[in-house]
Design a protein around this motif. Sequence first.
Motif, short mmCIF file in Angstrom:
data_model
loop_
_atom_site.label_atom_id
_atom_site.label_comp_id
_atom_site.label_asym_id
_atom_site.label_seq_id
_atom_site.Cartn_x
_atom_site.Cartn_y
_atom_site.Cartn_z
N ALA A 115 0.81 -1.22 0.00
CA ALA A 115 0.00 0.00 0.00
C ALA A 115 0.85 1.28 0.00
CB ALA A 115 -0.93 0.00 1.21
N ALA A 116 2.06 1.22 0.50
CA ALA A 116 2.91 2.41 0.58
C ALA A 116 3.29 2.94 -0.79
CB ALA A 116 4.18 2.09 1.38
N ASN B 257 1.84 8.63 2.47
CA ASN B 257 1.03 8.28 3.63
C ASN B 257 1.73 7.31 4.58
OD1 ASN B 257 -1.20 9.80 2.65
ND2 ASN B 257 -1.77 8.09 1.31
N TYR B 258 2.90 6.84 4.18
CA TYR B 258 3.60 5.81 4.93
C TYR B 258 5.03 6.25 5.25
CZ TYR B 258 -0.23 2.65 3.73
OH TYR B 258 -1.47 2.06 3.61
N LEU B 259 5.62 5.58 6.20
CA LEU B 259 7.02 5.81 6.55
C LEU B 259 7.71 4.46 6.59
CD1 LEU B 259 8.70 8.33 7.20
CD2 LEU B 259 8.47 7.77 9.62
N GLY C 94 3.61 13.15 12.30
CA GLY C 94 3.10 13.38 10.95
C GLY C 94 1.89 12.53 10.61
N LYS C 95 1.44 11.71 11.59
CA LYS C 95 0.31 10.81 11.36
C LYS C 95 0.55 9.94 10.13
CE LYS C 95 -3.18 13.63 13.69
NZ LYS C 95 -2.18 14.49 14.34
N LEU C 96 1.76 9.40 10.07
CA LEU C 96 2.15 8.52 8.98
C LEU C 96 2.07 7.07 9.44
CD1 LEU C 96 5.31 10.48 7.74
CD2 LEU C 96 3.01 10.53 6.74
#
Length: 391
Positions: free
Chosen positions: A63-64, A280-282, A365-367
């Motif tokens: 998904a990342a 959206n991801y880290l 960052g709400k990641l």
Amino acid sequence: MESELKDLTTTTNSHIPDSSLDDAASSNPDRPLLPSDSSSFSSTSTVPSITAAELTEMEKKYAAYVRCDVYGTMGRGPLPIVEKLLLGVASVTLLPIRVFAAIAILVVYYVICRVCTLFVGNGEEEDYGRLRGVRRDVIVASGRFLSRLMLFVFGFHWIPVTDRGVDDREKSGDESKNKDLPDEHERPGVIISNHVSYLDILYHMSSSFPSFVAKRSVAKLPLVGIISKCLGCVFVQRESKSSDFRGVSGVVTERIKEATESDVAPPMMLFPEGTTTNGNYLLPFKTGAFLAKAPVLPIILRYPYQRFSPAWDSISGFRHVILLLCQFTNHIEVTRLPVYYPSKEEKDDPKLYASNVRRLMADEGKLIMSDIGLPEKRIYHAALNGYLSQC
């Protein structure tokens, strides 16, 4: 800078030491993750065939790297009539104007760099990166201004910045850590950021004008070459073996320590994820930015969008640039976190240091923290190429 715009690992079985810096080494770095068009595959190319259902399952797993904008997978999805009209109008109005303006800005800065580096050394990158006095001031000031102007030309008219660095020591952990903190005047020698797009580089140039890691051939490119030297980039021989690469890691560590101790030395800018995501991801952090045991400045970049996502993932570079320039307005949001001072435990364990900073960035960052990396990205991109070649 180009090394930040290309992924440098070649196979899913490639082993890169934990001390590796971003995408700075591989055995065959020039192979792109995505071709410019699926038709570029020859009939003899090995492209996996998958069904739509299998692709859907892969998108959940990876998904990342999935694009979720109007333009769809690889920027080649079916478009609504309204979007086609907007794209058509922009392609004959905005696109040529922006291309011309971007080239003009690049040429102007090239001339400035060329003039400021006249009669300096023998043209080696260290000579330009270590300029002092008026020449350096002109290079930095004009570089920051023109980078911001370039972003404006690309449609980033306003860039809101949230500064959460009220207390640099607040985010360094529990009270016991404060005993291990360095002198309060010690500044961060490295800026770390999540990696979403090549646009990240333009923003950081406009904000702090740091040094990057770039492949050595970038220094010989027209226009861009001298600019990369003026940035003080650390140049990497991408064909080097891992032993040579550890030498590069040492050079970067020294540069970080130098920037920490000196007000005139430019900070290093590293993307510890090693590749881009959809924003959206880290991804897991490599430890290269943390080996110097120096404070780091974490910065989080977000690219809100309604139609086209500026994230450079699962789409060819050429298509991405064209679609980006055809958007009337683009958006970027910046969050600057407090300087993170490592504890004694973190200094002794770069993996722990990297993990703690990553967790902080994800929370602030709400990641979403993801455990996948570049090998999985290659698998997903290969699947996309195989699926689209059947369509």
